[in-house]
Design a protein around this motif. Sequence first.
Motif: not given
Length: 67
Positions: A29-32, A37-39, A42-45
């Motif tokens: 769950v921590q990994h997910l 968060a990274r996705s 990326d979508l915000t940028r």
Amino acid sequence: MWWLYLYVGLSTAGILVLGVLAVRLFAEVQHLAGQVARSTDDLTRAAERLSRAAEPLAERAGDISRP
């Protein structure tokens, strides 16, 4: 009386297995959550780049539609 020791031992083993599975689940769950968060970043940028790229087009569209 031996059956009592057997039941206690099996119960302890079962709880131990559940504990190990809970720790593995927590790690996944921590990994997910990190991937989400990274996705999101990326979508915000990407949305910001798209917005900046669309501004000149929107300005030209406004000039074309004015009489």
